[in-house]
Design an enzyme around this catalytic site. Structure first.
Site, PDB file in Angstrom:
ATOM      1  N   ASP A  11       1.055  -1.366  -0.261  1.00 10.71           N
ATOM      2  CA  ASP A  11      -0.224  -0.005  -0.121  1.00 10.71           C
ATOM      3  C   ASP A  11       1.478   1.254  -0.301  1.00 10.71           C
ATOM      4  O   ASP A  11       1.653   1.517   0.645  1.00 10.71           O
ATOM      5  CB  ASP A  11      -1.125  -0.243   1.684  1.00 10.71           C
ATOM      6  CG  ASP A  11      -1.884  -1.037   1.312  1.00 10.71           C
ATOM      7  OD1 ASP A  11      -2.169  -1.184  -0.028  1.00 10.71           O
ATOM      8  OD2 ASP A  11      -2.451  -1.578   2.800  1.00 10.71           O
ATOM      9  N   ASP A 130     -13.553  -4.476  -2.005  1.00 12.71           N
ATOM     10  CA  ASP A 130     -13.743  -4.291  -1.295  1.00 12.71           C
ATOM     11  C   ASP A 130     -14.345  -4.071   0.437  1.00 12.71           C
ATOM     12  O   ASP A 130     -15.592  -3.762  -0.338  1.00 12.71           O
ATOM     13  CB  ASP A 130     -13.153  -2.664   0.140  1.00 12.71           C
ATOM     14  CG  ASP A 130     -11.596  -2.293  -0.506  1.00 12.71           C
ATOM     15  OD1 ASP A 130     -10.590  -3.650  -1.355  1.00 12.71           O
ATOM     16  OD2 ASP A 130     -11.228  -1.573  -0.753  1.00 12.71           O
TER      17      ASP A 130
END
Length: 251
Positions: A11, A130
């Site tokens: 990330d 997600d």
């Protein structure tokens, strides 16, 4: 059994690798290019880079990072974050990315996936989802998990497959960063409903969790971050353990 893939996820925020718990409390985990190189040498099958705060202004910065990674690694890698057009994808692929990951933009305009797969081929289009279990139903969330929708995870994943996605990267927000294991019950439903590969994300804490995600969750690949970034699990050891459990991996 097809070979299962182990994928470290980086990330990216402001050019650095970060890691949080349940999508918050981010801490620094190092330089993305250095980490990528390290993972390529230590047996990772692929890499995923997600610019978690991507904006238009950062597109050039991200393209620059992609180019540096491409120069330093010899395994496929996927790049995501703020991708919303054919042009965005074109820039990243031209700079050396093998695949792109699209999330929020697909929800805002589902036809984007049709356009991208028609232009570049479904093999390089990953749709990231997600999702969070809310009152027993898995609901899709956007903007790094901050914005809930009423989209059902399984129906949405099926639509993305039909529109031309080459694989689904499913992150369970309930499990993310908890190190309590992957969302295997949701994964097995996804895997049986779809023909394209499913990458499991969210919850890796020990080697048993990886064994379970392949045997119980029927995932095609397992993605993790902190257990790799902070050297809690070495990829080589993990793959040997998976082999011992009868799971086919590339050593």
């Amino acid at each position: 059994m097809l070979t299962k893939r182990i994928i470290p996820c980086l990330d990216i925020k402001d050019g650095r690798t970060v890691k949080g718990v349940n999508f918050i409390d981010l801490r620094d985990a190092g330089d993305p290019v250095e980490l990528a190189e390290l993972y390529a040498k230590s047996g990772a099958d692929e890499l995923v880079f997600l610019d978690i705060t991507a904006t238009e202004q950062k597109r050039k910065t991200l393209a620059e990072m992609v180019r540096k990674v491409a120069e330093n690694v010899n395994i496929p890698f996927t790049v995501g974050g703020g991708i919303s057009s054919v042009e965005d994808v074109d820039i990243l692929l031209k700079n050396g990315a093998d695949k792109v990951s699209v999330n929020s933009s697909a929800v805002k305009r589902p036809e984007l996936i049709n356009e991208l797969s028609a232009k570049f081929g479904s093999q390089c289009i990953t749709v990231a989802i997600d999702a969070k279990q809310v009152n027993g139903e898995w609901l899709v969330h956007l903007v790094g998990g901050k914005v809930p929708t009423d989209l059902n995870l399984f129906q949405w994943a099926k639509e993305m497959e039909e529109r031309g996605a080459g694989e689904i990267l499913f992150t369970s927000m309930n499990n993310d960063g908890t190190k309590a294991g992957f969302a295997n019950e949701a994964l097995v439903v996804l895997s049986s409903a779809l023909k394209i590969p499913i990458i499991a994300s969210g919850g890796a804490g020990n080697m048993q969790h990886f064994t379970d995600v392949f045997l119980k969750g029927k995932a095609d690949a397992a993605l993790a971050a902190s257990v790799f970034h902070f050297k809690e699990i070495e990829i080589k050891d993990l793959k040997e353990e998976l082999r011992r459990n009868g799971i086919e991996v590339r050593l």
